[in-house]
Design an enzyme around this catalytic site. Structure first.
Site, PDB file in Angstrom:
ATOM      1  N   ARG A 131      -4.332  -9.276   4.946  1.00 49.55           N
ATOM      2  CA  ARG A 131      -4.569  -8.603   6.229  1.00 49.55           C
ATOM      3  C   ARG A 131      -6.009  -8.782   6.703  1.00 49.55           C
ATOM      4  O   ARG A 131      -6.261  -8.856   7.906  1.00 49.55           O
ATOM      5  CB  ARG A 131      -4.220  -7.119   6.124  1.00 49.55           C
ATOM      6  CG  ARG A 131      -2.722  -6.891   6.183  1.00 49.55           C
ATOM      7  CD  ARG A 131      -2.371  -5.441   6.082  1.00 49.55           C
ATOM      8  NE  ARG A 131      -0.997  -5.214   6.483  1.00 49.55           N
ATOM      9  CZ  ARG A 131      -0.336  -4.093   6.273  1.00 49.55           C
ATOM     10  NH1 ARG A 131      -0.922  -3.086   5.657  1.00 49.55           N
ATOM     11  NH2 ARG A 131       0.909  -3.973   6.677  1.00 49.55           N
ATOM     12  N   GLY A 187       6.266  -6.346   2.557  1.00 45.62           N
ATOM     13  CA  GLY A 187       5.426  -6.423   1.354  1.00 45.62           C
ATOM     14  C   GLY A 187       6.019  -7.266   0.240  1.00 45.62           C
ATOM     15  O   GLY A 187       5.374  -8.181  -0.295  1.00 45.62           O
ATOM     16  N   LYS A 240      18.126  -1.326  -1.097  1.00 41.44           N
ATOM     17  CA  LYS A 240      19.087  -0.376  -0.529  1.00 41.44           C
ATOM     18  C   LYS A 240      19.564  -0.724   0.866  1.00 41.44           C
ATOM     19  O   LYS A 240      18.760  -1.057   1.735  1.00 41.44           O
ATOM     20  CB  LYS A 240      18.457   1.010  -0.479  1.00 41.44           C
ATOM     21  CG  LYS A 240      18.355   1.673  -1.818  1.00 41.44           C
ATOM     22  CD  LYS A 240      17.789   3.045  -1.643  1.00 41.44           C
ATOM     23  CE  LYS A 240      17.981   3.885  -2.886  1.00 41.44           C
ATOM     24  NZ  LYS A 240      17.329   5.185  -2.710  1.00 41.44           N
ATOM     25  N   GLY A 290       6.439  -1.986   7.922  1.00 37.29           N
ATOM     26  CA  GLY A 290       7.282  -1.133   8.764  1.00 37.29           C
ATOM     27  C   GLY A 290       7.340  -1.620  10.206  1.00 37.29           C
ATOM     28  O   GLY A 290       8.398  -1.565  10.847  1.00 37.29           O
TER      29      GLY A 290
END
Ligand code: 3PG
Length: 389
Positions: free
Chosen positions: A34, A344, A191, A367
């Site tokens: 980043r 990530g 998930k 996100g």
């Protein structure tokens, strides 16, 4: 959106919101992706002759409290090295910052400021008052409506999108708005529940949707196969069936694994066995896709026009269960498709298999990347559009 690249910044006070939220372990930055991604923006602002203030959050500290663990000090040090100039870290800055044209200062973790998290109006105005131009460049935080993202944009004299933010938006638009087809998405991870909105949104856009990891187990169960002791969300089996039916109705394909790698336990040294998907036993755990499945998926990737990748298809942290992810990573690297990767775990896999140079675009968003793919409008981007009229 007004672009920073189009603005004259000479002699101007410019406040740039970056996402310098990097992993730090014991004072050591463990991934500086980043920081490197933000660097061209900061250099450009300096070249344009601005007095540059950079703000970012780090982690999720308690507002109103300074703590060393949440300090951007290691980032200031690294920025100094990368820019080749002294980058002071300013601890108390909301009331005013001393900085001259040609200088760059890093402002301490903005999430230590009271009101940051709830997009406080008064704090947003204080941020705006620090500068002539506010630049939103933090794509990774564009999904948060906070004072240093959404709030400052609304109140700044001039608000602009920085080069990194604009590059992210341009790459995502290229992948989703009018993609070269076939458009193939890989959505994997542990998930279904955390990626349900993503799956539901992508199924209406893509030509092929590869599911992997625990997500694939729920789809395998939806096909009527046993998954043994594997991670599976039984309450979402009907949802998986619906997603498959939705895909079929529009002629899109959700290929499900025909072979898998199983082990008796979730461990690096657990013995790995390849099995046909209908031969998984009651005490097996599915930890990767099998070689036939990986080869079939690699061929789809090879023939795709656009590939969007979010999530590893197996437990790639353990080498014995990383071959599926590695095969797909190499196929993406070799493919002529426009490819975009984000998240990530995905970036960790990109690093591990050393394919960063062969992916068309690597997103800095976690996100934010997911929310964009879900078709949601990111609040900071919406605010920039509104300011542009
Ligand atoms: C991220 O790491 O995804 C961004 O920096 C946003 O961080 P947050 O989830 O704490 O808002």
């Amino acid at each position: 959106i007004v672009r920073m690249t189009d603005l004259d910044l000479a002699g101007k006070r410019v406040l740039i919101r970056e996402d310098l939220n990097v992993p730090i372990d014991d004072g050591r930055i463990t991934s500086e992706q980043r920081i490197l991604a933000a660097l061209p923006t900061l250099k450009l602002a300096l070249e344009k002759g601005a007095a540059v203030m950079v703000t970012s959050h780090l982690g999720r500290p308690q507002e109103g409290q300074w703590s060393e663990a949440d300090s951007l000090a290691p980032v200031a040090k690294r920025l100094s090295e990368l820019l080749g100039i002294e980058v002071p870290l300013v601890k108390d800055w909301v009331g005013g910052v001393e900085v001259q044209p040609g200088q760059l200062v890093l402002l301490e973790n903005c999430r230590m400021n009271v009101g940051e998290g709830k997009d406080d109006e008064a704090l947003s105005k204080q941020y705006a008052a620090l500068c002539d131009v506010f630049v939103m460049d933090a794509f990774g935080t564009a999904h948060r409506a906070q004072a240093s993202t959404h709030g400052a944009i609304r109140h700044a004299k001039v608000a602009a999108g920085g080069p990194l933010l604009m590059a992210e938006l341009d790459a995502l638009a290229k992948a989703l708005d009018n993609p070269a087809r076939p458009l193939l998405a890989i959505v994997a991870g542990s998930k279904v529940s955390t990626k349900l909105e993503l799956l539901s949104s992508l199924v209406s856009k893509v030509d092929q949707l590869i599911v992997g990891g625990g997500i694939a187990n729920t789809f395998i169960a939806a096909m009527g196969h046993g998954v043994g002791k594997s991670l599976v969300e039984t309450d979402l089996i009907d949802t998986a069936k619906q997603i498959m039916a939705d895909a079929k109705a529009r002629g899109a394909d959700i290929p499900v694994p025909t072979d898998v790698v199983v082990a008796p336990a979730f461990a690096a040294d657990a013995p790995a066995t390849v099995k046909a998907v209908d031969a998984v036993a009651a005490d097996d755990m599915i930890l990767d896709i099998g070689p036939d499945t990986a080869a079939r998926y690699a061929e789809l990737i090879q023939n795709a026009g656009t590939v969007v990748w979010n999530g590893p298809v197996g437990v790639f942290e353990f080498d014995a269960f990383g071959k599926g992810t590695e095969t797909l990573a190499r196929a993406i690297a070799a493919s002529k498709a426009f490819s975009i990767a984000g998240g990530g775990d995905t970036l960790a896999a990109v690093d591990k298999y050393d394919i960063a140079g062969d992916v068309s675009y690597i997103s800095t968003g976690g996100g934010a990347f997911l929310e964009f793919l879900e078709g949601k409008e990111l609040p900071a981007v919406a605010a920039l559009k509104q300011r542009a009229g």
